[in-house]
Design an enzyme around this catalytic site. Structure first.
Site, PDB file in Angstrom:
ATOM      1  N   LYS A  80     -10.419 -42.795 -17.192  1.00 16.38           N
ATOM      2  CA  LYS A  80     -10.162 -42.424 -15.792  1.00 16.38           C
ATOM      3  C   LYS A  80      -9.042 -41.376 -15.711  1.00 16.38           C
ATOM      4  O   LYS A  80      -8.412 -41.052 -16.717  1.00 16.38           O
ATOM      5  CB  LYS A  80      -9.841 -43.675 -14.980  1.00 16.38           C
ATOM      6  CG  LYS A  80     -10.966 -44.730 -15.027  1.00 16.38           C
ATOM      7  CD  LYS A  80     -12.261 -44.290 -14.335  1.00 16.38           C
ATOM      8  CE  LYS A  80     -13.525 -44.954 -14.844  1.00 16.38           C
ATOM      9  NZ  LYS A  80     -13.699 -46.353 -14.567  1.00 16.38           N
TER      10      LYS A  80
HETATM   11  C1  LIG Z   1     -14.584 -47.516 -14.373  1.00 12.16           C
HETATM   12  C2  LIG Z   1     -15.213 -48.003 -13.135  1.00 12.16           C
HETATM   13  C3  LIG Z   1     -15.125 -49.342 -12.732  1.00 12.16           C
HETATM   14  C4  LIG Z   1     -14.514 -50.410 -13.579  1.00 12.16           C
HETATM   15  O1  LIG Z   1     -13.244 -50.127 -14.024  1.00 12.16           O
HETATM   16  P1  LIG Z   1     -12.625 -51.029 -15.212  1.00 12.16           P
HETATM   17  O2  LIG Z   1     -11.166 -50.744 -15.119  1.00 12.16           O
HETATM   18  O3  LIG Z   1     -13.257 -50.543 -16.478  1.00 12.16           O
HETATM   19  O4  LIG Z   1     -12.958 -52.445 -14.927  1.00 12.16           O
HETATM   20  C5  LIG Z   1     -15.681 -49.714 -11.528  1.00 12.16           C
HETATM   21  N1  LIG Z   1     -16.320 -48.813 -10.752  1.00 12.16           N
HETATM   22  C6  LIG Z   1     -16.426 -47.526 -11.097  1.00 12.16           C
HETATM   23  C7  LIG Z   1     -17.101 -46.575 -10.169  1.00 12.16           C
HETATM   24  C8  LIG Z   1     -15.899 -47.077 -12.313  1.00 12.16           C
HETATM   25  O5  LIG Z   1     -16.039 -45.790 -12.655  1.00 12.16           O
END
Ligand SMILES: *Cc1c(COP(=O)(O)O)cnc(C)c1O
Length: 376
Positions: free
Chosen positions: A182
């Site tokens: 992210k």
């Molecule tokens: C990455 C992501 C998640 C989950 O995030 P985590 O921290 O890996 O649990 C949920 N929704 C979207 C749209 C994502 O891109």
């Protein structure tokens, strides 16, 4: 030439030093660094309560629980997201109701959303795919008209804006992810932005075994909570990353602009919305011109790998996974999401990429696709 992955976190010496300091401090799990990072995130969202958890998946699931969503309730969401978005709805025993996406933004189509509302609908759960925000003005108009809660899955849109306000600084419940891919990371981690201290206290209880602690050192448990607290090790990385978020996103915007400049539009790809006002360019995702190609997406990814370039897929339409087929979903239910889900590819885009990596990727795409164009 060195292999170029589709993404890579930017961890500097400041983050490494901060982690070393936590390791030397003797306090590793949730403690002073988590409280500091929470205070920084709260300041960043204009003073709203923010609490950390071990993933955005946990943030989403606990958000559903503090909103009281459970069996018999329907939650309206998009079929084009990471599976976590719908898994958490199933996790609390509620029913995900999908609405097809808008072909240009690839986010939930708000013009179709009201038709999906039933007497059981309790919440809207939109996703800002690739960091391009869903229209918050229309979203909250619809929620207000029907008395629905909103949980913004903003895992990908940290630093994005709507009407010149930061995503997270307004609205109902907002979840961010700090997964390694992210825009900022703690390795794994996430947070939820809430409305008031009452919600924040409930969230704190649910994230750690349902425990309430009292000033005299006693405790009580009145609900089975999760084990989803974040470590101070992770929080130290997060504080360092948050200070760099604006610079990261500025760099991402610059690289996205270079993609629009260098991408050969005669190849027949559909490019993402050329937006430099609202989104944070979490990903750059052209749609393959599959009908003109003699290879499929797997063949394209393999050929790009031979060019030294990593390509990702985010995401196939999730209602076609076995989990949802078993619940009655089938091909053709959400044709726009299915079409995007079949053709989407994620090209390299991350802050440490060099400007000249972009033309290198674009030239490789041209070579691969031109070699695979049908001649009939
Ligand atoms: C990455 C992501 C998640 C989950 O995030 P985590 O921290 O890996 O649990 C949920 N929704 C979207 C749209 C994502 O891109």
């Amino acid at each position: 030439m060195q292999f170029l992955p589709f993404t890579r976190p930017s961890i500097d010496e400041d983050a490494i030093d901060a982690v070393a300091a936590v390791l030397r401090s003797g306090w590793l799990t949730t403690g002073p660094r988590c409280r500091e990072f929470e205070a920084e995130l709260s300041a960043w969202t204009g003073g709203r309560p923010v609490r950390l958890v071990s993933s955005a998946t946990a943030a989403l699931e606990l958000a559903l629980r503090i909103a009281g969503i459970g069996p018999g309730d329907e939650v309206i969401t998009t079929p084009l997201s990471w599976i976590a978005t719908a898994n958490v709805v199933l996790g609390v025993g509620a029913t995900p109701v999908f609405v097809d996406v808008d072909p240009s933004t690839r986010n939930i189509d708000l013009s179709r959303t009201e038709k999906a509302i039933t007497p059981r609908t309790r919440m809207l759960l939109p996703v800002d795919l690739a960091g391009l925000p869903v229209d918050r003005t229309r979203l909250y108009e619809i929620a207000g008209r029907h008395g629905l809660r909103v949980l913004e899955d903003a895992a990908q849109s940290m630093g994005a804006r709507w009407a010149d306000r930061r995503i997270g600084s307004f609205g109902d419940l907002v979840s961010f992810s700090f997964h390694a891919n992210k825009n900022i990371t703690t390795g794994e981690g996430g947070c939820l932005v809430m409305n008031d201290e009452h919600e924040a206290r409930l969230f704190e209880k649910l994230r750690l075994q349902g425990v309430t602690r009292f000033a005299d050192g006693s405790m009580d448990v009145d609900v089975p909570g999760a084990k989803a607290n974040l470590t101070d090790i992770a929080a130290a990385i997060g504080s360092s990353q948050l200070r760099r978020l604006d610079a990261f996103n500025e760099r991402r915007r610059r690289l996205a602009a270079l993609y629009f400049e260098h991408f050969d539009r005669s190849l027949g790809f559909e490019l993402p919305v050329e937006d430099f006002e609202t989104g944070n360019w979490h990903m750059f995702q052209p749609l393959l011109p599959l009908a003109r190609m003699s290879i499929d997406r797997g063949g394209f990814i393999e050929a790009m790998k031979r060019e030294g370039i990593g390509v990702g897929v985010h995401y196939p339409a999730m209602h076609l996974f076995t989990l949802f087929r078993r619940r009655g979903f089938r091909d053709g239910d959400f044709p726009v999401a299915e079409n995007i889900g079949r053709r989407t590819v994620t090209l390299p885009l991350f802050p440490a990429m060099r400007d000249d990596d972009v033309p290198r990727v674009c030239e490789a795409v041209s070579r691969v696709v031109k070699a695979a164009l049908r001649r009939d």
